[in-house]
Design a protein around this motif. Sequence first.
Motif, PDB file in Angstrom:
ATOM      1  N   UNK A 165       5.784 -12.769  64.467  1.00 35.77           N
ATOM      2  CA  UNK A 165       5.578 -12.089  63.235  1.00 35.77           C
ATOM      3  C   UNK A 165       4.089 -11.463  63.333  1.00 35.77           C
ATOM      4  N   UNK A 166       3.786 -10.150  62.788  1.00 37.91           N
ATOM      5  CA  UNK A 166       2.380  -9.709  62.749  1.00 37.91           C
ATOM      6  C   UNK A 166       1.636 -10.190  61.460  1.00 37.91           C
ATOM      7  N   UNK A 167       1.413 -11.150  61.307  1.00 38.39           N
ATOM      8  CA  UNK A 167       0.586 -11.772  60.229  1.00 38.39           C
ATOM      9  C   UNK A 167      -0.390 -12.483  60.528  1.00 38.39           C
ATOM     10  N   UNK A 168      -1.571 -13.219  59.686  1.00 39.61           N
ATOM     11  CA  UNK A 168      -2.748 -13.520  60.283  1.00 39.61           C
ATOM     12  C   UNK A 168      -2.813 -14.726  60.697  1.00 39.61           C
ATOM     13  N   UNK A 169      -1.634 -15.611  60.749  1.00 39.38           N
ATOM     14  CA  UNK A 169      -1.921 -16.950  61.239  1.00 39.38           C
ATOM     15  C   UNK A 169      -2.277 -17.092  62.898  1.00 39.38           C
ATOM     16  N   UNK A 170      -2.351 -18.074  63.275  1.00 36.93           N
ATOM     17  CA  UNK A 170      -2.579 -18.287  64.782  1.00 36.93           C
ATOM     18  C   UNK A 170      -1.345 -17.985  65.447  1.00 36.93           C
ATOM     19  N   UNK A 171      -1.529 -17.589  66.739  1.00 37.37           N
ATOM     20  CA  UNK A 171      -0.830 -17.019  67.372  1.00 37.37           C
ATOM     21  C   UNK A 171       0.657 -17.961  67.677  1.00 37.37           C
ATOM     22  N   UNK A 172       0.546 -19.395  68.140  1.00 41.56           N
ATOM     23  CA  UNK A 172       1.263 -20.287  67.961  1.00 41.56           C
ATOM     24  C   UNK A 172       2.151 -20.397  66.860  1.00 41.56           C
ATOM     25  N   UNK A 173       1.736 -20.214  65.409  1.00 42.59           N
ATOM     26  CA  UNK A 173       2.515 -20.274  64.324  1.00 42.59           C
ATOM     27  C   UNK A 173       3.207 -18.953  64.267  1.00 42.59           C
ATOM     28  N   UNK A 174       2.700 -17.941  64.447  1.00 44.88           N
ATOM     29  CA  UNK A 174       3.403 -16.848  64.430  1.00 44.88           C
ATOM     30  C   UNK A 174       4.621 -16.274  65.326  1.00 44.88           C
ATOM     31  N   UNK A 175       4.788 -17.283  66.583  1.00 43.31           N
ATOM     32  CA  UNK A 175       5.627 -17.296  67.420  1.00 43.31           C
ATOM     33  C   UNK A 175       6.562 -18.439  67.409  1.00 43.31           C
ATOM     34  N   UNK A 176       6.572 -19.235  66.601  1.00 48.68           N
ATOM     35  CA  UNK A 176       7.276 -20.615  66.650  1.00 48.68           C
ATOM     36  C   UNK A 176       8.253 -20.764  65.359  1.00 48.68           C
ATOM     37  N   UNK A 177       8.479 -19.638  64.649  1.00 50.21           N
ATOM     38  CA  UNK A 177       9.667 -19.793  63.646  1.00 50.21           C
ATOM     39  C   UNK A 177      10.985 -20.338  64.361  1.00 50.21           C
ATOM     40  N   UNK A 178      11.726 -21.062  63.620  1.00 46.59           N
ATOM     41  CA  UNK A 178      13.108 -21.164  64.042  1.00 46.59           C
ATOM     42  C   UNK A 178      13.789 -19.865  64.664  1.00 46.59           C
ATOM     43  N   UNK A 179      14.252 -19.850  65.563  1.00 44.04           N
ATOM     44  CA  UNK A 179      15.008 -18.804  66.407  1.00 44.04           C
ATOM     45  C   UNK A 179      14.258 -17.801  66.960  1.00 44.04           C
ATOM     46  N   UNK A 180      12.975 -18.038  67.431  1.00 40.76           N
ATOM     47  CA  UNK A 180      12.099 -17.013  67.639  1.00 40.76           C
ATOM     48  C   UNK A 180      11.958 -17.167  69.338  1.00 40.76           C
ATOM     49  N   UNK A 181      12.801 -18.109  69.999  1.00 37.69           N
ATOM     50  CA  UNK A 181      12.801 -17.634  71.362  1.00 37.69           C
ATOM     51  C   UNK A 181      14.212 -17.840  71.878  1.00 37.69           C
TER      52      UNK A 181
END
Length: 289
Positions: A165-181
């Motif tokens: 997600x291209x939002x303002x949070x830390x990289x790990x947060x923006x890439x750790x949503x359920x289904x994101x890997x």
Amino acid sequence: MVRLALFNKGRIGLLDGDDLVDVTELLAGSGTFGPAGALHHHIETADLHGPAELDLAGRTRFPLAETVLEAPLPRPGKIIGAPVNYLDHKAEMEYTTSVADLGVFLKANSSVIGPGQDILLPYSDKRTDQEGELGVVIGRTAAHVSPDEALDYVFGYTCLLDITVRSGEDRSTRKSFDTFTPIGPWIVTADEIPDPDSLDLRCDVGGARRQRTNTAHLIYGIRDLIAYTSSVMTLHPGDVIATGTPAGVGPLSHGDRVVVEIERIGRLEVGVDGSRATPYEERPGRRDH
């Protein structure tokens, strides 16, 4: 080519022609394997490079087209990401830093899904991008290994999507949503790929080519990436390293099909579902200014 998949509610399959041969008991025994899965158990307990030769006589076979493939590692110990590891991606995003400056980051292991499942878009008004990558599966405990010995610690390789997600949070947060890997469709054992730094990779979204590269263009090649990562954190069997994405990242939309295909490994396809996306300002934990 030794390709090991998880299928039909946690069974281990070895791809043999157009069939998956059930080798669960041969590789993992007959116990219960927990959420990490039978293939993870095999990686932790068996020979590093998996089955070179197995007697498949009498083993149950399933036509691949009739099976339900799952993520080969549904809950890895950890997922380590390499940010900005291709120069063309650095240029397209106008970054001033690369993996050499940023180091690595962690993704939640709860973000894993398998082939045929859907990426769930969290926000209706924030761009969510695909990032096609080579995934490296660690095969034995590695700490402070040298680049020259790094590949000795690899169990195998898989296709991986690092959704962001291209939002303002830390990289790990923006890439750790359920289904994101998304990971899959299987793991190809390391002995089948003598040089992981020479693999063609492509990623398509909605039938259109977005990304195309060769892993020869990585800033930190596979050996250097494993060496660096193992100098920071001990790597354990079943850990997965997402090696970075090339230029061509772009927004996903409801109904898209995303395909990442890597030479000698295979083709991973997943869907995109935005039906439950909500406005960013309605997220839990937001601060009202």
